[in-house]
Design a protein around this motif. Structure first.
Motif, PDB file in Angstrom:
ATOM      1  N   LEU A  14       0.104  -0.967  -0.163  1.00 24.63           N
ATOM      2  CA  LEU A  14       0.115  -0.221   0.061  1.00 24.63           C
ATOM      3  C   LEU A  14       1.201   0.998  -0.124  1.00 24.63           C
ATOM      4  N   ARG A  15       1.851   1.216   0.656  1.00 26.19           N
ATOM      5  CA  ARG A  15       2.935   2.492   0.591  1.00 26.19           C
ATOM      6  C   ARG A  15       3.582   2.757  -0.999  1.00 26.19           C
ATOM      7  N   GLU A  16       3.993   1.832  -0.890  1.00 22.59           N
ATOM      8  CA  GLU A  16       4.269   1.612  -2.257  1.00 22.59           C
ATOM      9  C   GLU A  16       3.104   0.918  -3.817  1.00 22.59           C
ATOM     10  N   LEU A  17       2.275   1.933  -3.723  1.00 23.20           N
ATOM     11  CA  LEU A  17       1.249   1.293  -4.408  1.00 23.20           C
ATOM     12  C   LEU A  17       1.161   2.282  -5.946  1.00 23.20           C
ATOM     13  N   PRO A  18       1.668   3.922  -6.176  1.00 24.65           N
ATOM     14  CA  PRO A  18       1.664   4.671  -7.201  1.00 24.65           C
ATOM     15  C   PRO A  18       3.192   4.039  -8.424  1.00 24.65           C
ATOM     16  N   LEU A  19       4.055   3.100  -7.370  1.00 19.48           N
ATOM     17  CA  LEU A  19       4.547   3.040  -7.825  1.00 19.48           C
ATOM     18  C   LEU A  19       4.881   1.462  -9.023  1.00 19.48           C
TER      19      LEU A  19
ATOM     20  N   ALA B 290       2.803   1.963 -11.611  1.00 22.13           N
ATOM     21  CA  ALA B 290       3.024   2.507 -12.816  1.00 22.13           C
ATOM     22  C   ALA B 290       4.273   1.085 -12.860  1.00 22.13           C
ATOM     23  N   VAL B 291       4.417   0.995 -12.290  1.00 25.53           N
ATOM     24  CA  VAL B 291       5.225  -0.623 -13.540  1.00 25.53           C
ATOM     25  C   VAL B 291       4.476  -1.346 -13.316  1.00 25.53           C
ATOM     26  N   VAL B 292       3.152  -2.004 -13.614  1.00 20.35           N
ATOM     27  CA  VAL B 292       2.397  -2.500 -13.860  1.00 20.35           C
ATOM     28  C   VAL B 292       1.615  -1.817 -15.306  1.00 20.35           C
ATOM     29  N   VAL B 293       1.459  -0.642 -15.387  1.00 21.79           N
ATOM     30  CA  VAL B 293       1.578  -0.003 -16.485  1.00 21.79           C
ATOM     31  C   VAL B 293       2.752  -0.123 -17.393  1.00 21.79           C
TER      32      VAL B 293
ATOM     33  N   ASP C 272       4.759  -5.524 -22.502  1.00 19.78           N
ATOM     34  CA  ASP C 272       4.848  -6.950 -23.052  1.00 19.78           C
ATOM     35  C   ASP C 272       5.843  -7.322 -21.601  1.00 19.78           C
ATOM     36  N   ASN C 273       6.115  -6.606 -20.735  1.00 24.47           N
ATOM     37  CA  ASN C 273       7.038  -7.381 -19.952  1.00 24.47           C
ATOM     38  C   ASN C 273       6.796  -7.847 -18.835  1.00 24.47           C
ATOM     39  N   LYS C 274       6.255  -8.648 -18.269  1.00 22.51           N
ATOM     40  CA  LYS C 274       5.674  -9.364 -16.767  1.00 22.51           C
ATOM     41  C   LYS C 274       6.780  -9.762 -16.026  1.00 22.51           C
ATOM     42  N   VAL C 275       7.831  -9.112 -16.567  1.00 17.59           N
ATOM     43  CA  VAL C 275       8.944 -10.014 -15.113  1.00 17.59           C
ATOM     44  C   VAL C 275       9.046  -8.629 -14.355  1.00 17.59           C
ATOM     45  N   TRP C 276       9.098  -7.529 -15.558  1.00 20.49           N
ATOM     46  CA  TRP C 276       9.760  -6.189 -13.872  1.00 20.49           C
ATOM     47  C   TRP C 276       8.147  -5.936 -13.189  1.00 20.49           C
ATOM     48  N   VAL C 277       6.859  -6.871 -13.246  1.00 23.11           N
ATOM     49  CA  VAL C 277       5.659  -7.166 -12.392  1.00 23.11           C
ATOM     50  C   VAL C 277       6.208  -7.569 -11.386  1.00 23.11           C
TER      51      VAL C 277
END
Length: 481
Positions: A11-16, A19-22, A28-33
């Motif tokens: 919850l604290r890092e929700l903005p990050l 952004a990573v999900v977007v 099309d790179n799910k590894v970052w998420v």
């Protein structure tokens, strides 16, 4: 806590995380998420393994220490004899897992790394820890033998009727404004314009007229604001119980409230220095008031000092009367401050209508003025006059050897009731305009509440005599003589 800490870190890092999900969806790179989620989970788990605390046994010379951090180690140490109050909090997830957050307060404002917070301990351990940490204040240790505890006396209990005061604040409108701004910033407004709801509103505007449709939208916003304010008050203050108990543990004032997020405060009554009745204009028109505590070790502003949220005025006055044990201090008549103070209330309130009237007259002399300007000016003048009359009527004070009472304000009328035993200093302050009017502001300094309490626009020849009545040590000064 191995479950709670990772969720709180997420919850604290929700903005990050968003952004990573977007970014991952766009590339099309799910590894970052997956990587970021794992990092957040590891950080949350690490908090549990790297956090320890210790309570030294001596209540006078011992300390309470909290150690946390992995890469940056932090050790926070608090003397036990400086602990003034304890606050407990249990959010929904904590309550489901039988945990409680325990906060230690020394009377100093602290945030971030300076706040002493045990997140979290088992709920069954909280009473014993509270007794240990407050042992220097008269609380017994768990091993101390003594008579059976005296049942607590309930001073006030939350009622559903108190919710009628909730819409009289701007909290609901603020929440709607924040949501509207978020929609505009996110770019979702363009999508809403092409939605069926938007097309329905345009059709209604063509059929019934723009003004009627706008009035309907305003009504919907107002209703939504009212519902949000009521819901916020219900969730925050629901199940509120204010009680007082005396016994081996001393004289303790206990406050608990909240539906989803339960909070508890325990105050040592020996540190109580009075209270403040706050009555915002709309709440006052409907017969309500809010009660704040003036207590050493408790910040006088914000939620930490609230004893009762907006409730019937009679309830707030009854509770404050029971705490100070003198009904005259709470509801008795006050000494008026004279014609000079009244003139200052009227002068300051009527300056804006006077300036607006001069500007309108100048515009009317130079050219044509819209017809609605003068009626609007008349409404402004009447409102300013009512404000001035209300502020002049409210101004007053009362003083004796034990209590100082002062009342001031209109938008938020306040009546202070402060124990003179807790006053540690006096200031008489005069601005240039006050010197011309022959009045002064008397400021009582205390370690409790908001730290300074003002008696506004008393006649200057009264100022030091009022201070001398409350504090005999002032009577020896040459100012009082």
């Amino acid at each position: 806590m191995l479950l709670v800490h990772p969720l709180h870190e997420a919850l604290r890092e929700l903005p990050l995380l968003i952004a990573v999900v977007v970014f991952g969806s766009a590339t099309d790179n799910k590894v970052w998420v997956v990587a970021v989620v794992w990092v957040i989970a590891v950080v949350g788990v690490t908090r549990w393994f790297t956090t320890t605390y210790r309570i030294e046994p001596d209540p006078e010379s011992g300390r309470v220490q909290l150690r946390s951090g992995l890469l940056r180690r932090s050790v926070l140490s608090v003397p036990r004899n400086r602990i003034r109050s304890l606050e407990t909090e249990a959010r929904l997830l904590h309550r489901l897992l039988g945990l409680t957050v325990l906060r230690v307060s020394t009377g100093q404002q602290a945030a971030g790394d300076g706040a002493f917070e045990l997140n979290a301990v088992e709920s069954s351990q909280v009473p014993a820890m509270r007794a240990i940490l407050l042992a220097h204040a008269g609380q017994p240790t768990p091993s101390a033998a003594g008579p059976a505890p005296v049942p607590a006396t309930v001073l006030a209990r939350w009622r559903p009727a108190w919710l009628r005061y909730s819409p009289l604040s701007l909290s609901g409108l603020v929440m709607i404004g924040a949501a509207s701004a978020a929609v505009l910033q996110s770019g979702a407004w363009a999508a809403l314009q092409d939605s069926p709801m938007s097309r329905a509103w345009l059709d209604a505007a063509e059929r019934f007229g723009t003004q009627l449709s706008t009035a309907v939208i305003v009504g919907v916003v107002v209703v939504a604001a009212v519902l949000l304010a009521v819901l916020r008050s219900l969730v925050t203050y629901g199940n509120l119980v204010l009680s007082r108990s005396s016994g081996v543990a001393g004289d303790v004032l206990a406050l608990s409230y909240g539906l989803l997020r339960v909070r508890e405060h325990h105050y040592d009554m020996r540190r109580l220095r009075g209270g403040t009745l706050r009555r915002p204009l709309l709440v006052r028109l409907f017969g309500g008031a809010r009660l704040d505590a003036a207590m050493t070790g408790v910040n006088g502003e914000g939620e930490s000092s609230i004893l009762l949220p907006p409730c019937p005025r009679a309830t707030a006055e009854r509770v404050l009367t029971g705490l100070v044990a003198d009904p005259v201090v709470v509801t008795g008549p006050l000494r008026r401050h004279g014609p000079a103070a009244t003139r200052r209330r009227w002068t300051r309130a009527m300056m804006l209508p006077l300036a607006a009237g001069v500007a309108l007259a100048a515009v009317a002399a130079a050219g044509e003025l819209p017809a609605w300007c003068w009626p609007a000016w008349a409404v402004l003048t009447v409102c300013a006059a009512l404000l001035a009359a209300d502020r002049a009527r409210a101004l007053g004070h009362r003083v004796d050897r034990h209590w100082l009472t002062a009342r001031t304000g209109s938008w938020e009328q306040r009546r202070y009731c402060i124990s003179t035993a807790g006053i540690i200093g006096w200031t008489v302050r005069q601005s240039w305009f006050q010197r011309r009017a022959g009045v002064a502001t008397l400021i009582a300094a205390t370690a409790a509440g908001v730290k300074s309490y003002r008696v506004i626009d008393v006649p200057q020849e009264w100022a030091w005599s009022v201070a001398a009545q409350a504090s005999p040590w002032v009577a020896d000064s040459h100012w009082a003589r």
